[in-house]
Write a protein that holds these residues in place. Structure first.
Motif, short mmCIF file in Angstrom:
data_model
loop_
_atom_site.label_atom_id
_atom_site.label_comp_id
_atom_site.label_asym_id
_atom_site.label_seq_id
_atom_site.Cartn_x
_atom_site.Cartn_y
_atom_site.Cartn_z
N HIS A 85 47.62 -1.47 -41.25
CA HIS A 85 46.78 -0.80 -40.27
C HIS A 85 45.33 -1.09 -40.67
O HIS A 85 44.95 -0.82 -41.81
CB HIS A 85 47.08 0.70 -40.35
N LEU A 86 44.56 -1.68 -39.78
CA LEU A 86 43.14 -1.92 -40.05
C LEU A 86 42.32 -0.96 -39.20
O LEU A 86 42.59 -0.80 -38.01
CB LEU A 86 42.75 -3.36 -39.67
N ILE A 87 41.33 -0.34 -39.82
CA ILE A 87 40.41 0.51 -39.07
C ILE A 87 39.00 -0.03 -39.29
O ILE A 87 38.51 -0.05 -40.43
CB ILE A 87 40.49 1.98 -39.53
N ILE A 88 38.39 -0.51 -38.22
CA ILE A 88 37.05 -1.08 -38.30
C ILE A 88 36.08 -0.06 -37.71
O ILE A 88 36.20 0.30 -36.52
CB ILE A 88 36.98 -2.43 -37.54
N SER A 89 35.14 0.41 -38.52
CA SER A 89 34.26 1.49 -38.08
C SER A 89 32.79 1.09 -38.23
O SER A 89 32.44 0.32 -39.13
CB SER A 89 34.49 2.76 -38.92
N ASP A 90 31.98 1.65 -37.34
CA ASP A 90 30.54 1.43 -37.42
C ASP A 90 29.82 2.66 -36.90
O ASP A 90 30.44 3.57 -36.34
CB ASP A 90 30.15 0.18 -36.62
N HIS A 91 28.50 2.69 -37.09
CA HIS A 91 27.69 3.82 -36.63
C HIS A 91 26.75 3.37 -35.52
O HIS A 91 25.71 3.99 -35.29
CB HIS A 91 26.88 4.39 -37.79
N GLY A 92 27.11 2.30 -34.84
CA GLY A 92 26.19 1.72 -33.86
C GLY A 92 26.40 2.23 -32.45
O GLY A 92 27.03 3.27 -32.21
#
Lengths: 112, 143
Positions: free
Chosen positions: B81-88
């Motif tokens: 499971h990949l979780i790609i997160s950002d604050h943009g």
């Protein structure tokens, strides 16, 4: 970006020496091969057999090159394997490019 | 220590620069090799992750450096499971609005494949926008 070139008859074989073609490489790839074409090498075989990973930005650069070449020459993509070949298949762009499993296969196809 | 423990939760992060994505790829490859993933599965995971992170840098951060991109790799023998997160910025609707079709090859597109590739390669996909930012969850079955 590192690549080497050699000629076989009127074909120019451009071999990519990078294992990875990504968003950083893509602009350089486009500029280098376009320059090769503009220098009079109008029949180009791009050997990507050493490339183990390619993302869609590099695929976009190849499409851009295909447009530059247009009907004034040839651009043959050779040696795509693994996830690189999958990228062409999943995007269905293998229908648009002239692709061969190896440089030798490209030479034979052109000679035929 | 339980020698049979076979689940991992690995957190990686880079700055929002395209030249750092290859380092993230190298880390994922190292993880995959250590966990003995096949070349096929590892290549597919790498392509999904790179396309997702490129989207974050391009769309959420609009190619501005100095922002964090986080990737969480959750492994079990059945699934990665990949979780790609950002604050943009919120991702454009066209990127996450339902199933993505690939561009028509006959149009000679030069881009626009990223989310389509992720949809084609993932077994499940979910996009969440919350107060902390964007989170793209993608899963790949290993069995």
């Amino acid at each position: 970006m590192q690549f080497s070139t050699r000629t076989e008859g009127d074909l120019t074989i451009a071999t990519i020496l990078e294992a990875r073609m990504d968003a950083v490489i893509a602009p350089e790839l486009k500029n280098h091969i376009a320059q090769l074409f503009n220098d009079g090498n109008t029949r180009i075989v791009l050997d990507i057999s050493a490339v183990t990973f390619m993302d869609s930005s590099s695929l976009g650069a190849l499409v851009s090159l295909l447009k530059i070449v247009g009907n004034r020459g040839d651009l043959i993509i050779s040696g795509a394997t693994g996830i690189v070949a999958d990228l062409f298949k999943l995007t269905r762009m293998e229908r648009v490019f002239r692709m061969t499993p190896s440089v030798n296969a490209a030479l034979e196809a052109v000679a035929a | 220590m339980d020698g049979n423990y076979k689940e991992y939760n690995i957190r990686l992060s880079i700055d929002s620069r395209l030249e750092q994505v290859r380092v993230l790829s190298g880390a994922l490859r190292g993880i995959g090799q250590e966990l003995q993933l096949t070349d096929d599965k590892l290549g597919q995971l790498e392509l999904m992750m790179v396309e997702a992170v490129n989207n974050v840098i391009e769309h959420a951060y609009q190619l501005q450096e100095g922002n964090d991109v986080h990737v969480r790799v959750e492994y079990s023998p059945q699934e990665v499971h990949l979780i790609i997160s950002d604050h943009g910025h919120a991702m454009p609707d066209e990127l996450h609005g339902g199933v993505r079709d690939m561009p028509d090859p006959e149009d000679l597109p030069e881009g626009g494949w990223g989310m389509g590739l992720i949809h084609a390669l993932a077994d499940s996909i979910r996009y969440i926008r919350d107060a902390r930012g964007n989170h793209l969850h993608v899963s790949k079955q290993l069995a």
